[in-house]
Design a protein around this motif. Structure first.
Motif, PDB file in Angstrom:
ATOM      1  N   SER A 202       0.815  -1.215   0.000  1.00 36.62           N
ATOM      2  CA  SER A 202       0.000   0.000   0.000  1.00 36.62           C
ATOM      3  C   SER A 202       0.852   1.270   0.000  1.00 36.62           C
ATOM      4  O   SER A 202       0.478   2.275  -0.611  1.00 36.62           O
TER       5      SER A 202
ATOM      6  N   GLU B 184       1.842   1.778  -3.551  1.00 40.39           N
ATOM      7  CA  GLU B 184       0.656   2.075  -4.347  1.00 40.39           C
ATOM      8  C   GLU B 184       0.199   3.515  -4.146  1.00 40.39           C
ATOM      9  O   GLU B 184      -0.227   4.190  -5.103  1.00 40.39           O
ATOM     10  N   GLN B 185       0.320   4.014  -2.922  1.00 38.35           N
ATOM     11  CA  GLN B 185      -0.100   5.378  -2.625  1.00 38.35           C
ATOM     12  C   GLN B 185       0.820   6.425  -3.258  1.00 38.35           C
ATOM     13  O   GLN B 185       0.433   7.583  -3.402  1.00 38.35           O
ATOM     14  N   ARG B 186       2.017   6.010  -3.637  1.00 43.75           N
ATOM     15  CA  ARG B 186       2.956   6.943  -4.255  1.00 43.75           C
ATOM     16  C   ARG B 186       2.759   7.060  -5.768  1.00 43.75           C
ATOM     17  O   ARG B 186       3.373   7.903  -6.404  1.00 43.75           O
TER      18      ARG B 186
END
Length: 221
Positions: free
Chosen positions: A130, A133-135
């Protein structure tokens, strides 16, 4: 993150895009082999930036971060393209996250482009990844070609080869599109095989019969 089915043209599209970047302002690093392991990612970046990679991993990581920062200070943006990213091991994805976080989120010394099949999206949604993925700030899924696009694509290739006449019938192109599902690589394979069948049949145009022969030949392979 660029995703798409096998043969959808992801790599071709990314190569074309990065070729348009200004060489004096960008350093392009293309990592095509996920089997290199975590150390291979660092070694690949260091090698592309003109230095010999350190043998041991800890100094190699420091060397990589230092080189990326140095390029950034020179006004050059490093672009790291990881192809076949859906095959990256969890440890490799974690190392990439670590690199993007090397400056404590205050800035990024390089741009990361992940290129892979659709299951890459599902993998990154797992809680384990995560943080990476958030980046990701931009996501694009390469769609298959529509029927008219398949026709234009085929005619474009014929024109490049020196043929401007109607070498493929509409029926043949329609069948090739249907079976290939509009995926460029599959279109290439079927169209090439259809040309061979047309030659074997001593015909002047690729008709539906030649297209069906091509489909049977490709299916048998």
């Amino acid at each position: 993150m660029i995703t798409g089915e096998v043969g959808s043209g992801k790599t071709v599209a990314v190569r074309k895009a990065v070729s348009l970047l200004e060489p004096s302002r960008h350093s392009i690093i293309y990592l095509a082999n996920p089997a290199l392991g975590t150390k291979g990612i660092y070694s690949g970046i260091v090698s592309h930036l003109g230095e010999s990679p350190c043998f041991y991993k800890t100094p190699l990581i420091s060397q990589t971060i230092s080189l990326l920062a140095s390029e950034s200070e020179k006004g050059r943006k490093v672009v790291v393209v990881c192809d076949e990213a859906h095959l990256l091991e969890g440890s490799q994805l974690e190392e990439l996250r670590f690199l993007t976080n090397s400056d404590m989120d205050s800035s990024s010394s390089f741009a990361l482009v992940l290129v892979g099949q659709p299951n890459l999206k599902a993998r990154l949604r797992l809680g384990t990844f995560s943080a990476l993925e958030q980046r990701i700030s931009l996501r694009y899924s390469v769609p298959p070609m529509k029927s008219e696009e398949t026709k234009s694509y085929t005619l474009h290739h014929l024109k490049l080869a020196g043929r401007t006449d109607a070498l493929f019938s509409d029926e043949a192109l329609g069948l090739i599109h249907q079976v290939s599902r509009g995926l460029p690589r599959a279109v290439n394979n079927l169209a090439r095989q259809a040309l061979i069948a047309t030659f074997a049949n001593k015909s002047a145009i690729v008709d539906e019969k030649s297209a069906r022969q091509a489909i049977s030949e490709v299916d048998s392979e």
